[in-house]
Design a protein around this motif. Sequence first.
Motif, PDB file in Angstrom:
ATOM      1  N   SER A   9       0.835  -1.201   0.000  1.00 43.50           N
ATOM      2  CA  SER A   9       0.000   0.000   0.000  1.00 43.50           C
ATOM      3  C   SER A   9       0.873   1.256   0.000  1.00 43.50           C
ATOM      4  O   SER A   9       1.999   1.257   0.503  1.00 43.50           O
ATOM      5  CB  SER A   9      -0.910   0.015   1.224  1.00 43.50           C
ATOM      6  N   GLU A  10       0.333   2.336  -0.560  1.00 45.90           N
ATOM      7  CA  GLU A  10       1.082   3.587  -0.605  1.00 45.90           C
ATOM      8  C   GLU A  10       1.412   4.078   0.802  1.00 45.90           C
ATOM      9  O   GLU A  10       2.506   4.603   1.054  1.00 45.90           O
ATOM     10  CB  GLU A  10       0.283   4.656  -1.354  1.00 45.90           C
ATOM     11  N   LYS A  11       0.483   3.884   1.728  1.00 46.47           N
ATOM     12  CA  LYS A  11       0.703   4.317   3.108  1.00 46.47           C
ATOM     13  C   LYS A  11       1.950   3.666   3.692  1.00 46.47           C
ATOM     14  O   LYS A  11       2.705   4.291   4.443  1.00 46.47           O
ATOM     15  CB  LYS A  11      -0.523   3.966   3.961  1.00 46.47           C
ATOM     16  N   THR A  15       4.505   2.169   1.834  1.00 42.26           N
ATOM     17  CA  THR A  15       5.701   2.154   0.984  1.00 42.26           C
ATOM     18  C   THR A  15       6.203   3.515   0.531  1.00 42.26           C
ATOM     19  O   THR A  15       7.347   3.633   0.094  1.00 42.26           O
ATOM     20  CB  THR A  15       5.430   1.310  -0.281  1.00 42.26           C
ATOM     21  N   LYS A  16       5.370   4.552   0.603  1.00 40.26           N
ATOM     22  CA  LYS A  16       5.732   5.858   0.042  1.00 40.26           C
ATOM     23  C   LYS A  16       7.025   6.395   0.671  1.00 40.26           C
ATOM     24  O   LYS A  16       7.137   6.511   1.888  1.00 40.26           O
ATOM     25  CB  LYS A  16       4.596   6.859   0.260  1.00 40.26           C
ATOM     26  N   GLY A  17       7.983   6.704  -0.177  1.00 39.75           N
ATOM     27  CA  GLY A  17       9.246   7.272   0.279  1.00 39.75           C
ATOM     28  C   GLY A  17      10.298   6.259   0.629  1.00 39.75           C
ATOM     29  O   GLY A  17      11.425   6.627   0.996  1.00 39.75           O
TER      30      GLY A  17
END
Length: 391
Positions: A142-144, A146-148
């Motif tokens: 999920s972006e939550k 994995t982001k960054g």
Amino acid sequence: MISSVLPTYNRAPLSFVKGEGSWLIEADGRRFLDLGAGIAVNALGHAHPDLVAALTEQANAVWHVSNLYQIPQQQKLADLLVEHTFADTVFFTNSGTEACELAVKMARKYWYDKGQPDRTDIITFSGSFHGRSSAGIAAAGSEKMTKGFGPLLPGFVHVPWGDHEALKAAVSDITAAILIEPVQGEGGIRPVPDQCLKGLKAMAEDTGLLLIFDEVQCGMGRTGRLFAHEWSGVTPDIMMVAKGIGGGFPLGAVLATEEAASGMTAGTHGSTYGGNPLGCAVGIAVMNHIADPAFLDEVNRKAGALRQKLEGLVAAHPTVFEAVRGQGLMLGLKCVAVNADVVKAGYDAQVITVPAADNVIRLLPPLNISDADIAEAVNRLDKAATAVEAA
């Protein structure tokens, strides 16, 4: 100026200094009913005398020797887990995240040793949570999560939760395993229907894939069976365990069949603290309680009583709650109001719940919570809901 504690948590303004059974006592003396249990960790509540005794006795003997040597407590706990589960062998970790790392390595090493090194892909599902290591966040996808943090560890194929056709389409000649939580925790208390777990097992058998169950949150009696997959009558090849297995002491494990673990020979994996005498002594005490069928019968009885009261709570507050979901003492209240507001109102009513995805609050009380505490907990949730309505 940055805090001396890295500010990665959005902490509530509460400081608990003592725990007694299902209760936590704040520094100012207020008593909170704990329906979070440290996020399904304190399976026998706070300061259980048998766990305190086991830890104290072991602390007065030996704390740490490393896995260069035999550890009798580790062997005894492994024997208990093998006796009560599908598994033939156990590796001990300190956490569920570390258990995920080994489960991924084990599945890939299995196929490498079978002469199929290209079979590395692991199928996972939307809404999943498998820890916050590089493998764990890549597995969730999920972006939550994995982001960054790219580039992400490759080899994970994500499919929508409950989409059978997408799952079938995702299987290829480089697929190694399927990884799933029998009940999603962080994803909003979403049980996988028994027929779906049976279908996954059939698919794994038909294609030769390894089936990995993540029971870090839903295992250790949380659903009324020792492990949640037991309700469906199917078994995995590999299982991740943590949280409740240590009753509050950091402990995790990977359980596996002899075949699934066949690639994990001497030198392929290790842990400095995993399976240390302190953790395993506490884990033995936990198992002695939770593996008892009479204890699990009580979990199911209490779960039924709590769920009935929660259904009444939902009916009484339709602008706050929508539905009850989950299994055993792993329950969720799907909210109409913002779940964070309900959790905060709970703090004011001195009852602790845990937020989750899909606008759910989790109720994960100690498995030995008393009937009186169940009734009081629902009373406090009722006060919290009334406060949300009045806001």
